[in-house]
Design a protein around this motif. Structure first.
Motif, short mmCIF file in Angstrom:
data_model
loop_
_atom_site.label_atom_id
_atom_site.label_comp_id
_atom_site.label_asym_id
_atom_site.label_seq_id
_atom_site.Cartn_x
_atom_site.Cartn_y
_atom_site.Cartn_z
N ILE A 101 0.82 -1.20 0.00
CA ILE A 101 0.00 0.00 0.00
C ILE A 101 0.86 1.25 0.00
CG2 ILE A 101 -0.21 0.03 2.53
CD1 ILE A 101 -2.90 1.01 -0.08
N GLU A 102 2.04 1.17 0.65
CA GLU A 102 2.95 2.33 0.66
C GLU A 102 3.44 2.65 -0.74
OE1 GLU A 102 2.58 0.57 4.59
OE2 GLU A 102 3.24 -0.31 2.68
N ASP A 103 3.81 1.59 -1.49
CA ASP A 103 4.25 1.80 -2.87
C ASP A 103 3.14 2.42 -3.71
OD1 ASP A 103 6.70 0.72 -2.34
OD2 ASP A 103 6.27 -1.25 -3.18
N LEU A 104 1.91 1.95 -3.48
CA LEU A 104 0.77 2.46 -4.25
C LEU A 104 0.54 3.94 -3.97
CD1 LEU A 104 -1.66 2.16 -6.06
CD2 LEU A 104 -2.94 1.22 -4.13
N VAL A 105 0.57 4.32 -2.71
CA VAL A 105 0.37 5.73 -2.35
C VAL A 105 1.44 6.61 -3.00
CG1 VAL A 105 0.44 7.38 -0.44
CG2 VAL A 105 -0.87 5.27 -0.20
N GLN A 106 2.69 6.16 -2.96
CA GLN A 106 3.78 6.95 -3.55
C GLN A 106 3.61 7.07 -5.06
OE1 GLN A 106 6.28 8.66 -1.90
NE2 GLN A 106 6.48 9.52 -3.95
N ALA A 107 3.25 5.95 -5.71
CA ALA A 107 3.05 5.97 -7.16
C ALA A 107 1.93 6.93 -7.55
CB ALA A 107 2.77 4.57 -7.67
N LEU A 108 0.85 6.92 -6.79
CA LEU A 108 -0.27 7.81 -7.09
C LEU A 108 0.10 9.27 -6.85
CD1 LEU A 108 -3.18 5.72 -5.54
CD2 LEU A 108 -2.72 6.08 -7.97
N PRO A 131 -5.18 -5.49 5.67
CA PRO A 131 -5.15 -6.94 5.90
C PRO A 131 -4.13 -7.39 6.92
CG PRO A 131 -5.40 -6.47 3.57
CD PRO A 131 -5.18 -5.16 4.25
N ASP A 132 -3.01 -6.67 7.08
CA ASP A 132 -2.01 -7.10 8.07
C ASP A 132 -2.22 -6.43 9.41
OD1 ASP A 132 -1.23 -4.53 7.68
OD2 ASP A 132 0.73 -4.98 6.81
N GLY A 133 -3.35 -5.71 9.52
CA GLY A 133 -3.67 -5.10 10.82
C GLY A 133 -3.19 -3.69 10.95
N LYS A 134 -2.50 -3.16 9.93
CA LYS A 134 -1.98 -1.80 10.00
C LYS A 134 -2.85 -0.89 9.16
CE LYS A 134 2.77 -3.56 10.30
NZ LYS A 134 4.09 -3.59 9.66
N GLY A 135 -2.69 0.41 9.39
CA GLY A 135 -3.41 1.36 8.59
C GLY A 135 -2.63 1.66 7.34
N ILE A 136 -3.17 2.55 6.52
CA ILE A 136 -2.47 2.94 5.31
C ILE A 136 -1.17 3.61 5.67
CG2 ILE A 136 -2.58 4.96 3.79
CD1 ILE A 136 -4.93 3.94 2.48
#
Length: 456
Positions: A419-426, A451-456
């Motif tokens: 999700i971190e990669d996705l946010v940076q790419a966007l 899914p792993d229990g963490k937030g974005i």
């Protein structure tokens, strides 16, 4: 396949005077870059053709002919045409500098789960025909009319793209002298002979049929079968698929799709007039909703609902096939289809395909090129990125980018590992520093369950 045309992410480069900010899209024929005109502080789109295709043409007049076609198209101005600002060459590679608009393609609109009401169909088709009337008046035949070449902006404005240069850069070259996309080609185009504006009328009839019914009038069977079908008069009328469609609209569609060019509408304006007359907006017909239930369902015995074959766009699958055919020959198409029918995500698809290559360097190059193509897939996100994550990111981007946000999020999700990669790419798709900072802050501070229990 590597290509020197590709400007790598974060590589600082200019094309002419224009700053290159990133890649907006990539296909088998070329790349579209996000650019910036520093002289007037304007965002632009810069389209080019892969250098290896230019070199392979072996035609010394190729660039000259491309320039001639591009300049002719650039002289045509209309609200329903993507404006071409400039043609230039750099290092023997041609570039078209065009207006950059926030939009989705009509192909994306057709893939959406909701249907179309007749008023939206009328609006889209009237604007398509207005744009065609303009280029036809200038002596230009599009030659590759299809939903992927129709842009729809967030306010509903339709703009045609890739007109006038299809003769040289069309995505689908089906054989010597034949240019176009087979499912939308008029019978006379299959022979590779000269065509006129009535070939565009035929293709527009196919597009209208697809908008109304959610399916093409002729499906599968190869080019020869499509030609036989296109020449026949046995076409199922749209109202036989969606009973709410007025019979007068059947007449418009079937006339536009007539196998004999002389029996089609003589002009785009004539077809527009007939369409408006068939869809009165005051008697309630415009409020009829064309339900997605009218769209044909895939044979689930053959195609699992969660396989890549059911989620990839036909354009993406065709590009994967081309890459494989170029590398391993005609069996590439069979391998691509077989892999797409069994894989449930991008990585499984790549694993199946790459097993067919024996050389490590070949596998590495193919892996990189296929990842770029699969970025166009708008299916569900890969494991590790939840639907809640996607919906939230789409909501954050929509005020900044409009309806295209949904497509962008899912495209980038298809090739992001977290999700971190996705946010940076966007965030890299946003050129305004303040918008980018605001998006990053909102996305990174979000505490939605992951899914792993963490937030974005």
């Amino acid at each position: 396949m590597n290509d020197e045309t590709i400007i790598k992410p974060r590589e600082h480069r200019r094309i002419g005077k224009y700053h290159v900010d990133g890649i907006l899209g990539e296909g088998a024929m070329g790349v579209v870059y996000a650019g910036h005109d520093p002289d007037i502080d304007r965002q632009v789109a810069i389209k080019t053709v892969h250098k290896h295709l230019i070199d392979a043409s072996g035609d010394g007049d190729w660039l000259e002919r491309f320039a001639r076609e591009a300049r002719a198209a650039g002289r045509v101005l209309h609200p329903n045409l993507v404006t071409i600002f400039e043609y230039l060459q750099q290092d023997q590679v041609p570039y078209l500098v065009m207006e950059r608009i926030r939009s989705t393609t009509l192909e994306d609109r057709l893939a959406a789960p909701d249907g179309l009401d007749l008023q939206e169909v009328l609006s889209i088709m009237a604007q398509i025909l207005d744009g065609l009337a303009c280029i036809h008046a200038a002596g230009i035949v599009h030659r590759d009319m299809k939903p992927a070449n129709v842009m729809v902006t967030e306010n509903g404005t339709v703009k045609l793209t890739d007109f006038g240069i299809a003769r040289i850069t069309a995505m689908d070259k089906t054989g010597a002298g034949m240019i176009g996309t087979p499912s939308y080609m008029a019978p006379e185009q299959f022979s590779g002979g000269d065509v006129d504006a009535r070939a565009d009328i035929y293709a527009t009839g196919i597009v209208l049929y697809e908008l109304l019914t959610g399916k093409k009038p002729f499906e599968g069977g190869g080019i020869e079968a499509l030609l036989v079908a296109a020449r026949s008069e046995n076409v199922t009328a749209p109202s036989q698929i969606v009973p709410e469609i007025p019979s007068a609209l059947d007449d418009v569609v079937l006339k536009a799709m007539n196998a004999d060019a002389k029996d089609r509408f003589a002009s785009a304006a004539d077809m527009r007039d007939a369409l408006v007359a068939a869809l009165p907006t005051a008697d309630g017909t415009a409020s009829i909703r064309l339900s997605t239930s009218a769209r044909p369902k895939r044979d689930q015995a053959k195609v699992g609902s969660n396989t890549m074959l059911s989620r990839m766009s036909s354009q993406t699958l065709t590009q994967v096939e081309r890459h494989l055919i170029d590398k391993i020959g005609p069996m590439g198409r069979v391998i691509a289809r077989r892999a797409a029918a069994s894989a449930t995500n991008n990585e499984e698809l790549l694993d199946i395909i790459l097993k067919e290559l024996t050389q490590e360097d070949e596998r590495h190059e193919m892996h990189a090129s296929l990842l770029r193509l699969l970025a166009a897939n708008v299916g569900p996100a890969p494991a590790g990125i939840s639907d809640d994550n996607l919906h939230h990111l789409i909501a954050l981007l929509k005020p900044l980018l409009g309806p295209i946000s949904t497509v962008l999020v899912k495209r980038h999700a298809a090739k992001s590992t977290s999700i971190e990669d996705l946010v940076q790419a966007l965030s890299d798709t946003l050129n305004d520093p303040a918008e980018k900072a605001g998006f990053l802050k909102a996305a990174q501070s979000d505490q939605r369950p992951h899914p792993d229990g963490k937030g974005i």
